[in-house]
Design a protein around this motif. Sequence first.
Motif, mmCIF file in Angstrom:
data_model
loop_
_atom_site.group_PDB
_atom_site.id
_atom_site.type_symbol
_atom_site.label_atom_id
_atom_site.label_comp_id
_atom_site.label_asym_id
_atom_site.label_seq_id
_atom_site.Cartn_x
_atom_site.Cartn_y
_atom_site.Cartn_z
ATOM 1 N N ASN A 171 0.826 -1.212 0.000
ATOM 2 C CA ASN A 171 0.000 0.000 0.000
ATOM 3 C C ASN A 171 0.861 1.263 0.000
ATOM 4 O O ASN A 171 0.522 2.251 -0.659
ATOM 5 C CB ASN A 171 -0.934 0.010 1.222
ATOM 6 N N PHE A 172 1.968 1.221 0.741
ATOM 7 C CA PHE A 172 2.842 2.403 0.789
ATOM 8 C C PHE A 172 3.458 2.651 -0.581
ATOM 9 O O PHE A 172 3.475 3.785 -1.067
ATOM 10 C CB PHE A 172 3.942 2.225 1.834
ATOM 11 N N VAL A 173 3.962 1.594 -1.206
ATOM 12 C CA VAL A 173 4.652 1.744 -2.499
ATOM 13 C C VAL A 173 3.701 2.246 -3.578
ATOM 14 O O VAL A 173 4.025 3.181 -4.314
ATOM 15 C CB VAL A 173 5.316 0.417 -2.924
ATOM 16 N N ILE A 174 2.513 1.659 -3.667
ATOM 17 C CA ILE A 174 1.600 2.060 -4.754
ATOM 18 C C ILE A 174 1.020 3.458 -4.525
ATOM 19 O O ILE A 174 0.648 4.143 -5.476
ATOM 20 C CB ILE A 174 0.454 1.031 -4.951
ATOM 21 N N SER A 175 0.960 3.893 -3.259
ATOM 22 C CA SER A 175 0.429 5.227 -2.980
ATOM 23 C C SER A 175 1.473 6.323 -3.129
ATOM 24 O O SER A 175 1.139 7.508 -3.151
ATOM 25 C CB SER A 175 -0.195 5.283 -1.578
ATOM 26 N N HIS A 176 2.767 5.937 -3.240
ATOM 27 C CA HIS A 176 3.836 6.927 -3.371
ATOM 28 C C HIS A 176 4.636 6.754 -4.663
ATOM 29 O O HIS A 176 5.738 7.300 -4.795
ATOM 30 C CB HIS A 176 4.779 6.857 -2.162
ATOM 31 N N SER A 177 4.080 5.996 -5.597
ATOM 32 C CA SER A 177 4.717 5.849 -6.910
ATOM 33 C C SER A 177 3.611 5.709 -7.955
ATOM 34 O O SER A 177 2.421 5.791 -7.632
ATOM 35 C CB SER A 177 5.640 4.619 -6.935
ATOM 36 N N ASN A 178 4.013 5.499 -9.194
ATOM 37 C CA ASN A 178 3.029 5.391 -10.280
ATOM 38 C C ASN A 178 2.782 3.951 -10.711
ATOM 39 O O ASN A 178 2.097 3.715 -11.705
ATOM 40 C CB ASN A 178 3.503 6.210 -11.489
ATOM 41 N N ILE A 179 3.316 2.985 -9.980
ATOM 42 C CA ILE A 179 3.111 1.586 -10.331
ATOM 43 C C ILE A 179 1.713 1.134 -9.906
ATOM 44 O O ILE A 179 1.198 1.566 -8.870
ATOM 45 C CB ILE A 179 4.208 0.685 -9.704
ATOM 46 N N LYS A 180 1.118 0.276 -10.716
ATOM 47 C CA LYS A 180 -0.207 -0.262 -10.396
ATOM 48 C C LYS A 180 -0.078 -1.385 -9.368
ATOM 49 O O LYS A 180 0.926 -2.106 -9.346
ATOM 50 C CB LYS A 180 -0.895 -0.799 -11.653
ATOM 51 N N GLU A 181 -1.117 -1.522 -8.546
ATOM 52 C CA GLU A 181 -1.065 -2.525 -7.468
ATOM 53 C C GLU A 181 -0.835 -3.927 -8.007
ATOM 54 O O GLU A 181 0.023 -4.658 -7.510
ATOM 55 C CB GLU A 181 -2.361 -2.473 -6.651
ATOM 56 N N GLN A 182 -1.583 -4.330 -9.042
ATOM 57 C CA GLN A 182 -1.464 -5.682 -9.562
ATOM 58 C C GLN A 182 -0.090 -5.925 -10.169
ATOM 59 O O GLN A 182 0.496 -6.998 -10.019
ATOM 60 C CB GLN A 182 -2.553 -5.958 -10.608
ATOM 61 N N GLN A 183 0.437 -4.902 -10.824
ATOM 62 C CA GLN A 183 1.756 -5.029 -11.432
ATOM 63 C C GLN A 183 2.842 -5.194 -10.366
ATOM 64 O O GLN A 183 3.765 -6.002 -10.525
ATOM 65 C CB GLN A 183 2.052 -3.797 -12.290
ATOM 66 N N PHE A 184 2.716 -4.433 -9.278
ATOM 67 C CA PHE A 184 3.686 -4.551 -8.197
ATOM 68 C C PHE A 184 3.604 -5.937 -7.547
ATOM 69 O O PHE A 184 4.635 -6.554 -7.246
ATOM 70 C CB PHE A 184 3.446 -3.463 -7.147
ATOM 71 N N LYS A 185 2.388 -6.447 -7.366
ATOM 72 C CA LYS A 185 2.216 -7.784 -6.788
ATOM 73 C C LYS A 185 2.772 -8.850 -7.725
ATOM 74 O O LYS A 185 3.363 -9.845 -7.270
ATOM 75 C CB LYS A 185 0.737 -8.046 -6.504
ATOM 76 N N ASP A 186 2.579 -8.656 -9.033
ATOM 77 C CA ASP A 186 3.120 -9.619 -10.005
ATOM 78 C C ASP A 186 4.646 -9.684 -9.906
ATOM 79 O O ASP A 186 5.239 -10.762 -9.983
ATOM 80 C CB ASP A 186 2.711 -9.227 -11.435
ATOM 81 N N LEU A 187 5.267 -8.517 -9.751
ATOM 82 C CA LEU A 187 6.725 -8.481 -9.605
ATOM 83 C C LEU A 187 7.155 -9.124 -8.286
ATOM 84 O O LEU A 187 8.158 -9.842 -8.220
ATOM 85 C CB LEU A 187 7.229 -7.035 -9.649
ATOM 86 N N MET A 188 6.380 -8.883 -7.244
ATOM 87 C CA MET A 188 6.709 -9.393 -5.918
ATOM 88 C C MET A 188 6.624 -10.914 -5.851
ATOM 89 O O MET A 188 7.462 -11.569 -5.221
ATOM 90 C CB MET A 188 5.771 -8.757 -4.884
ATOM 91 N N PHE A 189 5.618 -11.480 -6.515
ATOM 92 C CA PHE A 189 5.374 -12.924 -6.391
ATOM 93 C C PHE A 189 5.795 -13.718 -7.626
ATOM 94 O O PHE A 189 5.459 -14.894 -7.744
ATOM 95 C CB PHE A 189 3.894 -13.185 -6.094
ATOM 96 N N ALA A 190 6.526 -13.093 -8.552
ATOM 97 C CA ALA A 190 6.963 -13.793 -9.764
ATOM 98 C C ALA A 190 7.889 -14.947 -9.409
ATOM 99 O O ALA A 190 8.747 -14.822 -8.535
ATOM 100 C CB ALA A 190 7.669 -12.805 -10.701
ATOM 101 N N LYS A 191 7.703 -16.065 -10.095
ATOM 102 C CA LYS A 191 8.536 -17.245 -9.832
ATOM 103 C C LYS A 191 9.572 -17.409 -10.942
ATOM 104 O O LYS A 191 9.295 -17.149 -12.097
ATOM 105 C CB LYS A 191 7.678 -18.506 -9.762
ATOM 106 N N GLY A 192 10.749 -17.829 -10.548
ATOM 107 C CA GLY A 192 11.779 -18.149 -11.531
ATOM 108 C C GLY A 192 12.702 -17.005 -11.883
ATOM 109 O O GLY A 192 13.705 -17.214 -12.557
ATOM 110 N N ASN A 193 12.389 -15.774 -11.431
ATOM 111 C CA ASN A 193 13.263 -14.648 -11.743
ATOM 112 C C ASN A 193 14.474 -14.577 -10.830
ATOM 113 O O ASN A 193 15.511 -14.072 -11.211
ATOM 114 C CB ASN A 193 12.487 -13.326 -11.644
ATOM 115 N N LEU A 194 14.306 -15.048 -9.617
ATOM 116 C CA LEU A 194 15.419 -15.076 -8.674
ATOM 117 C C LEU A 194 15.752 -16.534 -8.359
ATOM 118 O O LEU A 194 14.861 -17.366 -8.220
ATOM 119 C CB LEU A 194 15.049 -14.345 -7.372
#
Length: 242
Positions: A171-194
């Motif tokens: 909530n803090f990140v999406i309210s203080h940047s221009n990233i969309k909530e779903q996009q930020f969650k997709d990046l957070m929970f993406a599998k195989g990137n790390l």
Amino acid sequence: MEKDIDKKEEQDEEKNSSSLVQKIQQLGQTNIPQAPESNIHVLTIIGQIEGHIQLPPQNKTTKYEHLLPQLIAIEQNPKIEGLVILLNTVGGDVEAGLALSEMITSISKPTVSIVLGGGHSIGVPIAVATDYSFIAPTATMTIHPVRLTGLVIGVPQTFEYLDKMQDRVINFVISHSNIKEQQFKDLMFAKGNLTRDIGTNIVGREAVEYGLINRVGGVKEAMEKMNELISNQKGQTEQVIQ
């Protein structure tokens, strides 16, 4: 009398020599460049953000209890008109990082951040807490879920607590940047990137394209933006007074 003078001169030479050695050891140079008094304060957040648990002495850390009074002093000092935050952090204590983020965003003076090297994990909310953010072209930001440590009890209530803490970060990140909530969650929970993990590592311009950071740039661009923000705030103040 001459002996006393010679002794004093020897002591002064030893003192100067000792001071010189300290400068070389600490800074790798003999002379420290003296900057003129500035209306812009620079705050560095490097290494691991240390919160309630003291980290081993070999760790490079930024202690959040040291930064909190500095932020108060910056807000109260009339000579300081803007704050630049230099970030090169691997992350650290989530609550300490959020506390710093909330403090930074509540400052009434213009604030600008620069991500240099890395602004990972809880460094992401700190980077976006400012009025405007920059990232170096080769700097990286790692976005991943809040993780368990060996200091919490593995019971359902603990996982609920972690979920709530994670929601606070999102909530803090999406309210203080221009990233969309779903996009930020997709990046957070993406599998195989790390490797053997979940999350995403984004570099430089990618952070801007996602809307997480405002612009790619360094010191020059950040200072130009800071001076612009200070001028705008002064203009608004003059209008209010009139």
